[in-house]
Design a protein around this motif. Sequence first.
Motif, mmCIF file in Angstrom:
data_model
loop_
_atom_site.group_PDB
_atom_site.id
_atom_site.type_symbol
_atom_site.label_atom_id
_atom_site.label_comp_id
_atom_site.label_asym_id
_atom_site.label_seq_id
_atom_site.Cartn_x
_atom_site.Cartn_y
_atom_site.Cartn_z
ATOM 1 N N GLY A 59 0.813 -1.208 0.000
ATOM 2 C CA GLY A 59 0.000 0.000 0.000
ATOM 3 C C GLY A 59 0.848 1.259 0.000
ATOM 4 N N LEU B 174 1.359 4.291 -2.905
ATOM 5 C CA LEU B 174 1.331 5.733 -2.652
ATOM 6 C C LEU B 174 2.514 6.429 -3.305
ATOM 7 C CD1 LEU B 174 0.233 5.874 1.081
ATOM 8 C CD2 LEU B 174 -0.930 6.969 -0.812
ATOM 9 N N TYR C 287 1.756 7.092 -6.793
ATOM 10 C CA TYR C 287 0.904 8.271 -6.968
ATOM 11 C C TYR C 287 1.707 9.565 -6.824
ATOM 12 C CZ TYR C 287 -3.269 5.360 -6.154
ATOM 13 O OH TYR C 287 -4.254 4.429 -6.208
ATOM 14 N N VAL D 219 3.028 11.055 2.404
ATOM 15 C CA VAL D 219 2.049 10.155 3.020
ATOM 16 C C VAL D 219 2.584 8.723 3.042
ATOM 17 C CG1 VAL D 219 -0.306 9.298 2.899
ATOM 18 C CG2 VAL D 219 0.165 11.661 2.341
ATOM 19 N N ILE E 72 4.683 8.511 5.964
ATOM 20 C CA ILE E 72 3.922 8.392 7.224
ATOM 21 C C ILE E 72 3.466 6.952 7.431
ATOM 22 C CG2 ILE E 72 1.770 9.038 8.421
ATOM 23 C CD1 ILE E 72 2.034 11.776 7.367
ATOM 24 N N VAL E 73 2.913 6.341 6.339
ATOM 25 C CA VAL E 73 2.396 4.975 6.464
ATOM 26 C C VAL E 73 3.524 4.007 6.810
ATOM 27 C CG1 VAL E 73 1.334 3.068 5.207
ATOM 28 C CG2 VAL E 73 0.432 5.375 4.953
ATOM 29 N N ARG F 239 1.073 3.964 20.268
ATOM 30 C CA ARG F 239 -0.322 4.052 19.844
ATOM 31 C C ARG F 239 -0.453 4.540 18.414
ATOM 32 N NH1 ARG F 239 -1.609 8.964 21.915
ATOM 33 N NH2 ARG F 239 -3.809 8.550 22.250
ATOM 34 N N TRP F 240 0.530 5.309 17.938
ATOM 35 C CA TRP F 240 0.413 5.907 16.610
ATOM 36 C C TRP F 240 0.447 4.868 15.501
ATOM 37 C CZ3 TRP F 240 -1.220 10.662 15.482
ATOM 38 C CH2 TRP F 240 -1.300 11.547 16.562
ATOM 39 N N MET G 18 -1.529 2.645 15.166
ATOM 40 C CA MET G 18 -2.916 2.337 14.841
ATOM 41 C C MET G 18 -3.394 3.078 13.585
ATOM 42 S SD MET G 18 -4.592 0.050 16.249
ATOM 43 C CE MET G 18 -4.990 -0.495 17.880
ATOM 44 N N ILE G 19 -2.645 4.054 13.110
ATOM 45 C CA ILE G 19 -3.037 4.830 11.924
ATOM 46 C C ILE G 19 -3.536 3.932 10.793
ATOM 47 C CG2 ILE G 19 -2.145 6.235 10.006
ATOM 48 C CD1 ILE G 19 -0.434 7.734 11.913
ATOM 49 N N VAL H 228 -4.766 0.978 10.662
ATOM 50 C CA VAL H 228 -6.057 0.334 10.902
ATOM 51 C C VAL H 228 -7.187 1.328 10.603
ATOM 52 C CG1 VAL H 228 -7.535 -0.755 12.637
ATOM 53 C CG2 VAL H 228 -5.088 -1.216 12.607
ATOM 54 N N PHE H 229 -7.007 2.568 11.049
ATOM 55 C CA PHE H 229 -8.020 3.589 10.795
ATOM 56 C C PHE H 229 -8.112 3.907 9.308
ATOM 57 C CE2 PHE H 229 -7.085 5.059 15.355
ATOM 58 C CZ PHE H 229 -8.091 4.245 15.853
ATOM 59 N N VAL H 230 -6.963 3.930 8.627
ATOM 60 C CA VAL H 230 -6.963 4.183 7.179
ATOM 61 C C VAL H 230 -7.836 3.140 6.485
ATOM 62 C CG1 VAL H 230 -5.561 4.196 5.079
ATOM 63 C CG2 VAL H 230 -4.717 5.315 7.140
ATOM 64 N N VAL H 231 -7.645 1.887 6.856
ATOM 65 C CA VAL H 231 -8.430 0.810 6.246
ATOM 66 C C VAL H 231 -9.917 0.994 6.544
ATOM 67 C CG1 VAL H 231 -8.841 -1.673 6.225
ATOM 68 C CG2 VAL H 231 -6.517 -0.813 6.327
ATOM 69 N N ILE I 205 -11.548 3.760 7.186
ATOM 70 C CA ILE I 205 -12.120 4.897 6.460
ATOM 71 C C ILE I 205 -12.247 4.578 4.969
ATOM 72 C CG2 ILE I 205 -11.793 7.306 5.841
ATOM 73 C CD1 ILE I 205 -9.959 7.218 8.527
#
Lengths: 218, 211
Positions: free
Chosen positions: A92, A96, A99, A104, A107-108, A153-154, A156-157, A159-162, A164
């Motif tokens: 993934g 990016l 693109y 980004v 970040i991932v 904790r960060w 977790m990003i 998981v949230f991306v998936v 959304i």
Amino acid sequence: MQVDDLATSGSKQVTARAANLVACRSCGTLAPMGQTACRRCHAALSSREPDSLSRVWAWLTAGVILYIPANIYPMLLTKTLGSQEESTIVGGAIELVHYGAYFVAFIVLFASVAIPVAKFFAIGLLAWSVQRGSRLSGHRRMQLYEITEFIGRWSMIDVFVVAILTALVQLGFLASINPGPAAVCFALSVVFTMLSAQSFDPRLIWDSIEESDRRAER
Amino acid sequence: MTNTTTLPDDLDKLIACPSCDLLQQRVIPAPGKFSRCPRCHSMLISNKRNVIDNTLASAVSTAILMCAAVFFPFISLKGAGLTRDASVMDAIGAFTSGFMAPLTLAVAAFIVIIPVLRATALFYALAPLRFGRRPAKHAAKSFRLAMALKPWSMAEIFVVGVVVALVKVVDLADVSLGPSFWAFAALVLIVVFENSTLCKWTIWRLLAPNK
């Protein structure tokens, strides 16, 4: 020995445990050794967290094991115009880059690869250094501990991306995105490493330093 | 070392570092300043002004913003004649199929339930103090709960996740952001504000002064 003398007894540093006291980690109130609950905040008291290192290693092992399927299985299942594509965490991020979204992608990769892997090593090193001693100074180890606790904790990003993307990209035949099995593994891996870091009692770092100083004096 | 009978009053003249257990004289720093442990440099006491007011303010604003974040439209996507509106609830419910279902619950907890629970617990514990009353019956328990849940409250991480997700779909379709997104963005600022203003040590002394 009077309380007032304790804290000023020469240059020798005294811990609460050495003075037969227990400090509450929740509110900072001191209690006599042996007291089980804090009189101010009612939290359970322990001079050193029981079985801290065993719990650290157990959670860490679980986290590391789950991190493997998290990287092997697909994180995202993308259907565009009838064809299905599967992408892993690293895949993934590479997409990016194609693109042109370099920042980004960074970040991932940072949140999903660099932080978890660095965290595995950091927690392992902290626990190992308590058990086997280390040339790293107490301050270095303390910094490592604080960074690990703060940054874990960060991860977790992703998981949230998936979550959304799945909610957002449901455009029927044109494009739809669904979560892959890696999402669950990755989320669990992050949770387990957070629990591992929380199980670590930083007071052990300083106990091990005191111990090795004492051995050096002999 | 022999243990003398130490009265609670005597013990309150001392402080032990929560990170390294070093025993030292308790020195309350001047307003606006903080003290660190001489051995491990962990923060001991941070004497912030208006701790209670600021913490209550962040709890109340979290609750209000979270209502907006949940009920207003979040993001909508337009592409090839199709429009897809996604609310935060849709994002939470993304993992509903089969063995992913527990993840739905976890995401809901991380981004909505735990932040709201923390705000409620902080309000319950601290509001009576603000109005000069005695702390509520379970004030200690709820303040401890709020502190324990802190690492699991991930609204700010969710916002970064949203931004990353948007970059991925921005080529695919037109994206427009709803009020809910901005409510979440504001929540990030509240989290930063709360982190900079909350001193556990001070609040505990205000919650239970004579113990």
